[in-house]
Design an enzyme around this catalytic site. Structure first.
Site, PDB file in Angstrom:
ATOM      1  CG  HIS A 184      -1.841   1.146   1.332  1.00 22.19           C
ATOM      2  ND1 HIS A 184      -3.142   1.099   0.895  1.00 22.19           N
ATOM      3  CD2 HIS A 184      -1.656   2.400   1.803  1.00 22.19           C
ATOM      4  CE1 HIS A 184      -3.723   2.269   1.095  1.00 22.19           C
ATOM      5  NE2 HIS A 184      -2.839   3.081   1.652  1.00 22.19           N
ATOM      6  CD  GLU A 185       1.428   3.443   3.712  1.00 20.75           C
ATOM      7  OE1 GLU A 185       1.560   4.506   3.085  1.00 20.75           O
ATOM      8  OE2 GLU A 185       0.403   3.179   4.380  1.00 20.75           O
ATOM      9  CD  GLU A 239      -6.113   5.181   0.104  1.00 25.68           C
ATOM     10  OE1 GLU A 239      -5.172   5.963   0.362  1.00 25.68           O
ATOM     11  OE2 GLU A 239      -6.388   4.201   0.810  1.00 25.68           O
ATOM     12  CG  HIS A 263       0.250   6.210  -0.597  1.00 26.24           C
ATOM     13  ND1 HIS A 263      -0.724   6.934  -1.230  1.00 26.24           N
ATOM     14  CD2 HIS A 263      -0.377   5.536   0.411  1.00 26.24           C
ATOM     15  CE1 HIS A 263      -1.902   6.712  -0.632  1.00 26.24           C
ATOM     16  NE2 HIS A 263      -1.712   5.861   0.360  1.00 26.24           N
TER      17      HIS A 263
END
Lengths: 495, 495
Positions: free
Chosen positions: B262-263, B293, B266
């Site tokens: 997830h990170e 997101e 980003h």
């Protein structure tokens, strides 16, 4: 009138408290640069650092700040009171800073990055002449600054004063001369003598386990949460009160362990300074580089190379690096205390380290007092080195080019290293009668740290180096304590 | 006249470039706080952050800055040119900021720390009424701000605008409503169906090895040097261009791996934004929270929970955590994609996650449009939750109190999470025809990242969320793509 003075004092407190937060930010920017940052971002970090540095400098050299500082009179305060110490240092720093024209400062700061690059290249290619033109400029700027600052006995004095407010080169000479004579004699005495050979460099180690051991050392000695990170050049820094961070390197077992102990000594001093109580005030700072170094060398050498110390920690070391099981603790202790005569200061043993410093001190003095031609530096270095160590360094890379200091304009800095060593031995000599160093055998450092807290850390910047040593040991800085300490140790090592 | 405008534009560039360095410093202060800092130093870090934050705010809301911004005319610039984007955002931000009186801002900022403490206590003790008085104040300040900002269709719109410049709550409703209906149907459809049980929570793992695996993921996917550190709440941050850092947590294998992915999503977006080329300029920033997101969810879910992905990485996972050798890859993939109906958003599966968000969106809208009494929030929460999930949450701690957002005054933020999910599926639907996702089976992510670079990252903030989606997928945001994606996946999971 007193009320006005009080208001002025309070204003200065407030400005300096604010600036101390900026200094905390600056410490973090530097720490992160060396420990965490992706090197690709170096250009941006440089700008961040410049912005904060310039802001601090701007405030501290502003007219308004100068007026506030100048309107206070040191004689209005009780000697050694918090206020007296603060006013004294505000005045000292402002005077010293304001004597140098901003143009000269920016000339120097813009020179240093390229000078450092030249130094790296020169060192790599073993060619002093690559550094020479930069060194000439830096020395010339320093000479200009010396004239602005002024001096009593000799030009070099003005540079030393930046690090030791009340120790002159003449005084240092009086301390270093007998030290040098004695050290050369000691080296002669043990020449050709050997300690049992242990090939510590061939021991295989797991970096993570070595790191664990170093962290164990920190925790066991200090009982504090002090970060330990790996860097190519070990250092200690304080981000803000309670946030002390140290680093070490894992290129060899010895440099990891003694790097950790050295930086821990710095870290402990910083941790226990009254920096939270008097945040942003000069009184909350350390006294000087030499007192700071005395603390790092105390933990690295006097504690860290002692038999007591390893009687407690050797078992733990063998747990982390199994091969030590095959090495007798006696042989290990002899190994870490033997005379080595290495050409590089940062790799020097405890005995000859000070000769490296005395050599630099004498050369720096010649540069600024006798205006020697810088072209002659390598020869001067090599001849002096031969005189002290008995051989010529193989090349300039491990000779005159080995240290970063001169390329960074750090003149007058070197003598504080040996002053630190001497002070650590002198304080140790006093401590021995008041603290039981055998407690180290049980891994107990409480009373040692308590003594240092009560006699050094707690005072912050209240006293000067000389005053503090007198207070603790009841005599001026005296190299004989180090000589006694090292001779008695070497006697055991070469028994 | 044009020359004057040009001078003004250049001045704004310069001011904003300088401020961007301050923002870099701020990012580092936050990152270090969460990753490295000794918590004892929190008070000092708070002050450092306040000093830098206040400075940035002061400059950006200064009269001088406002005059510069106001003297530029957006129509003078070519639409979608670098200059046009910069001027557009300078104007938007300045207008939005300057409409709120400084007093109201400081009232809110000084409220938040205590509100956060109350939230923590309330959550711990499962008592909504501990948070209630703070929430009332925060909501009331937000209502005041809404009046200052103004709105067209409904008050809540003004809050959403802070995160999505051109998506209104009405538009979001049109997207969320069919999504909600479909998701509830899907849940009904698979109710009671099971996947082969694997007890992943009972697998023993070595944190260091799990960390190594997560670092392997980063390196293999991105081929970049991106720091990964452990924190209790994972996040991604950009210190300066090229200095991207992400964190994850190792409380469970799944949260470590999917937190990392997830990170990383980003982080990749941040890394490839043109932030070095246009440093400090709005155009160099990301478009919006929902686009950001969409990137994190793309790597976490669409890539990270796909069969292709694990066909490459499962072998590596078993190397780091041996017990996975006893788990069939098929069962693992089913496990990480199954419907779970958990009450906590951050632990939700991919299908029900969006219901958590729709619930929050509907409640936020009621708070600001219908002025419901905040005392009724827990009941409203629980009833809506029952309607969507089929059961009541056990207590408020895992119900209305579970998220930090409201206590932190983050209203209008939640919908961007689901918009991100929908956008990721919609972009994926387009990408499938242009990029061969089977390349992932060979650990090759080059073409995927190339597509994202060329179609999203490179543009920076040139387009709005809606404009970009139209450009890439040739239609407006359409929830059907997510529904199709999740249905086809679930069909495989429960086959």
């Amino acid at each position: 009138m007193l009320k006005v003075k009080n208001e002025t004092y309070k204003k200065l407190l407030k400005i300096n408290e604010q600036l101390a937060h900026y200094e905390s930010i600056l410490s973090l920017l530097y720490w992160d640069d060396r420990v965490c940052m992706n090197p690709k971002a170096a250009e941006y970090r440089g700008k961040q650092i410049a912005i904060i540095t310039e802001y601090i400098h701007k405030v501290r050299t502003s007219k308004k700040y100068g007026q506030l500082v100048n309107s206070l009179n040191l004689d209005d305060y009780k000697k050694y009171s918090i206020e007296w110490v603060n006013v004294k240092w505000w005045k000292f720093e402002y005077e010293r800073n304001s004597k140098i024209p901003p143009k000269l400062i920016s000339k120097l700061s813009s020179l240093i990055p390229t000078s450092l690059q030249a130094w790296e290249k020169a060192k790599k290619e073993k060619k002093f002449k690559i550094l020479l033109p930069y060194l000439k400029k830096i020395v010339s700027i320093n000479k200009e600054m010396i004239e602005k600052w002024g001096y009593d006995e000799e030009p070099y004095e003005a540079l030393v004063k930046g690090y030791e407010i009340d120790i002159t080169p003449k005084e240092i000479e009086k301390i270093f001369s007998p030290l040098k004579e004695n050290l050369i004699k000691i080296i002669q005495k043990y020449k050709g003598k050997e300690v049992p050979k242990i090939e510590i460099d061939k021991i295989k180690f797991d970096t993570q386990k070595l790191e664990q051991f170093c962290k164990f050392l920190i925790k066991k000695i200090s009982n504090l949460e002090i970060r330990l990170d790996p860097t190519s050049h070990p250092f200690a820094t304080t981000i803000s009160p309670f946030d002390i961070r140290i680093t070490t390197r894992y290129n060899s077992i010895e440099s990891a362990i003694f790097g950790t102990l050295h930086e821990l000594g710095h870290g402990l001093y910083d941790y226990y300074l009254p920096s939270s109580k008097y945040f942003g005030q000069p009184v909350s700072n350390s006294i000087s580089l030499s007192i700071h170094e005395s603390q790092s060398r105390f933990f690295e050498n006097i504690i860290g190379r002692s038999r007591n110390f390893w009687e407690f920690f050797y078992r733990e070391l063998t747990k982390h690096i199994e091969d030590f099981k095959n090495i007798k603790i006696d042989d290990f202790i002899k190994h870490i205390n033997k005379i080595d005569l290495k050409p590089i200061r940062t790799e020097a043993d405890e005995t000859t380290y000070n000769l490296h410093i005395i050599l630099r001190f004498n050369i720096e003095r010649k540069i600024f007092n006798e205006n020697i031609r810088l072209e002659e530096l390598p020869e001067l270095w090599n001849e002096t080195f031969k005189e002290y160590f008995g051989y010529y360094p193989e090349n300039d890379s491990i000779g005159v080019l080995q240290d970063i200091h001169w390329a960074e304009s750090l003149f007058g800095y070197f003598p504080t290293y040996t002053l630190g060593n001497l002070i650590s031995a002198q304080i140790y000599n006093t401590m021995k009668n008041k603290v039981n160093f055998d407690e180290i055998k049980q891994g107990n450092f409480e009373n040692i740290i308590k003594f240092l807290k009560e006699n050094i850390y707690d005072y912050g910047k209240t006293y000067t180096t000389k005053e503090l040593i007198k207070l603790i040991t009841n005599e001026p800085i005296n190299p004989q304590h180090f000589i006694n300490y090292i001779e008695s140790k070497l006697k055991e090592v070469y028994n």
